[in-house]
Scaffold this motif. Sequence first.
Motif, PDB file in Angstrom:
ATOM      1  N   GLU A  46      38.075  49.784  37.661  1.00 44.38           N
ATOM      2  CA  GLU A  46      38.302  48.280  37.744  1.00 44.38           C
ATOM      3  C   GLU A  46      37.361  47.769  36.616  1.00 44.38           C
ATOM      4  OE1 GLU A  46      39.964  46.618  39.784  1.00 44.38           O
ATOM      5  OE2 GLU A  46      40.473  47.956  41.520  1.00 44.38           O
ATOM      6  N   ARG A  47      37.961  46.457  36.386  1.00 40.12           N
ATOM      7  CA  ARG A  47      37.153  45.636  35.496  1.00 40.12           C
ATOM      8  C   ARG A  47      36.749  44.495  35.969  1.00 40.12           C
ATOM      9  NH1 ARG A  47      40.889  43.305  30.072  1.00 40.12           N
ATOM     10  NH2 ARG A  47      39.016  42.174  29.050  1.00 40.12           N
ATOM     11  N   TYR A  48      35.785  44.038  35.486  1.00 39.26           N
ATOM     12  CA  TYR A  48      35.342  42.781  35.968  1.00 39.26           C
ATOM     13  C   TYR A  48      34.663  41.966  34.935  1.00 39.26           C
ATOM     14  CZ  TYR A  48      32.733  39.412  39.086  1.00 39.26           C
ATOM     15  OH  TYR A  48      32.239  38.473  39.807  1.00 39.26           O
ATOM     16  N   LEU A  49      35.034  40.803  34.571  1.00 39.84           N
ATOM     17  CA  LEU A  49      34.493  39.759  33.462  1.00 39.84           C
ATOM     18  C   LEU A  49      33.635  38.857  34.174  1.00 39.84           C
ATOM     19  CD1 LEU A  49      34.682  38.676  30.425  1.00 39.84           C
ATOM     20  CD2 LEU A  49      36.756  37.468  31.421  1.00 39.84           C
ATOM     21  N   TRP A  50      32.411  38.773  33.798  1.00 41.28           N
ATOM     22  CA  TRP A  50      31.541  37.953  34.392  1.00 41.28           C
ATOM     23  C   TRP A  50      31.455  36.593  33.513  1.00 41.28           C
ATOM     24  CZ3 TRP A  50      26.174  35.903  33.141  1.00 41.28           C
ATOM     25  CH2 TRP A  50      25.846  36.446  31.760  1.00 41.28           C
ATOM     26  N   SER A  51      30.784  35.615  33.949  1.00 38.13           N
ATOM     27  CA  SER A  51      30.959  34.261  33.573  1.00 38.13           C
ATOM     28  C   SER A  51      30.357  34.031  32.152  1.00 38.13           C
ATOM     29  CB  SER A  51      30.222  33.184  34.770  1.00 38.13           C
ATOM     30  OG  SER A  51      28.898  33.247  34.744  1.00 38.13           O
ATOM     31  N   CYS A  52      29.390  34.599  31.669  1.00 38.15           N
ATOM     32  CA  CYS A  52      28.710  34.619  30.413  1.00 38.15           C
ATOM     33  C   CYS A  52      27.983  33.466  30.173  1.00 38.15           C
ATOM     34  CB  CYS A  52      29.861  34.719  29.306  1.00 38.15           C
ATOM     35  SG  CYS A  52      30.781  36.255  29.263  1.00 38.15           S
ATOM     36  N   GLU A  53      27.464  32.898  31.237  1.00 31.85           N
ATOM     37  CA  GLU A  53      26.535  32.031  31.348  1.00 31.85           C
ATOM     38  C   GLU A  53      25.085  32.509  31.047  1.00 31.85           C
ATOM     39  OE1 GLU A  53      27.597  28.232  33.925  1.00 31.85           O
ATOM     40  OE2 GLU A  53      27.767  30.195  35.016  1.00 31.85           O
ATOM     41  N   HIS A  54      24.490  32.630  29.915  1.00 33.01           N
ATOM     42  CA  HIS A  54      23.471  33.511  29.463  1.00 33.01           C
ATOM     43  C   HIS A  54      22.140  32.588  29.461  1.00 33.01           C
ATOM     44  CE1 HIS A  54      25.855  36.393  27.816  1.00 33.01           C
ATOM     45  NE2 HIS A  54      26.393  35.640  26.758  1.00 33.01           N
TER      46      HIS A  54
END
Length: 420
Positions: free
Chosen positions: A159-167
Motif C-alpha cells: 500500500e502507498r500513503y501520501l502524507w500532507s507534507c506540512e513540515h
Amino acid sequence: MPCANNFQHSEYTRAEPKDRVSYREFEPGPPSDSAPWSEAMASHGKSLQQAGVKLVVFLHGVPLGTDLFGAQRLDEVGGLKRGYSRGISGLDALLALLRDETNGLAGPPGWPSPPWDNDAPSKRAVDETAHDAANFSDAYINAFRKGINRTLNPPIPCERYLWSCEHHHLGRAVAACLFLEQLRIWVSSYALSPGTRILVLTHGHAGLLMALGSNLLAPAPLSGRPRVFEILKAYATACPGLQVTMEQLEQALQRPDFLGEVSLDVATLGTPVRYGWDSDGVGKLVHLVNQRALRLDGKRWLGKMELPQITMELPIAWGGDYVQQLAVAGSDARPVTPEAQAANKALWELLEPWDGFERWLECARRAVRCQNDGRVILIDYKDSTGSMTARDHYYGHAAYTRMSTMLFTLGEVVGTIYAT
C-alpha cells in the motif's frame, strides 16, 4: 531504544553508536528487467514471508514546493534579517540553498502548496513531476509488489500513503494520527492476525510521523499523550470530521489491541534526527542514511558541516543526504492560520526543546547522522555525479526511492531486521 520515551526529543550526540551502526557502499546489482533481479527480489519476498510480514506500506511525501529544509522557520526567527550570519563565512549562501524560492526544488507553475491529499490524483501529479526521485511512485511500488510476490502464495499486499507534507509539529502530529487510523483500517481489511507484522518503508520527513506514532502507540500511560490530543482536539474544533477522528483515536489508543497485536516494523530512509522513538510502540526499527565519509578525523558516523565548505559541497550532494542532515531541530515550515500557529507553538513546547536560529545552527553543526534509537546503516549511494541541478539528486535525498536502488535498499532492510 527507550521505553516510555513520552515524546522526548532525540539527543544530538556525537558519540559513536558502536554496534548500532554499520557502513555500506551501494552496489548496482542486476538491472531491474533481468531474471537475476527478479530472483533476488523473490528471495527477499520469501524472507519477508518467513518473518511474518503480511503487509508492506510505503509512506512518503511530496519532494517539491514543500519547504523541504524548513527554511521558513529559520527566517522567521532570525536568519539574515537580524544579522546572525555576520562573522560566519558562507552562512548566507547556505540559507539561499535552503529556501524554497532559491533551492531549485520549487514545483512547476500551478503546483499546489501543502496540505496534500492521499488520493489518486495527487499521487499521479507527483509521479508525473518527480518520478522516482524522493518519491515512492506507483511504478516503483508495482515493481516492488511484483518482485517480492513472484513465488509467494498468498502474495504480500503493498500500500502507498501520501502524507500532507506540512513540515511543522502540528502538521506532523495530525498526519501521524491519520496514518495510525489508516493502519488500523488495513489491519481490519486484510484480516491480519495477532503475531503477524507490517513493514513500513518511510522516506524523509514521513519518518517523523512514525517516530511520533511510536510514542502514541506505546502501551504505558504517558503524560504527553493526553496533552498531544488536548492540543489537537482544540485545533480541530473548526473541522468536525477531524475532531471526531481525534476523539475516537484517543480512546482507541488506550486499548492494547489497537492494531490487533500486529507488530509494526519501520525502516526510515533519510529521516532527519528529531523526535525520539518509543521501543514499546514499534517492533523492529532501522534507519538508512545516504552518507559519504568526508571527515578526516575518523568519525565516519558523523556528517561534515563546515562553513563555508558545505556551500560548495551541497549543490552536488557531495556528502550524501543534506536534507537529512540540515532539516533538524529549529527548522520548519510556517503554519498558515493563526489557529494553526498557536497549536504548533503548543506542540513545539512539548516536542522540541530547541528553537531559534542560533540553536538550529548549533544542532546542524553537530552533523549528527544517526538516530538515537534502532539500527543505523550509513550508505554511500554514489549519487553525486557533479550535477548542480537540484532535481537530479534533491541534495542527496532522492537516492533511496530510485528504481535502480530498490533491490539494494530492500536487501539492506531485510538483512538487517529480518536476518535469522
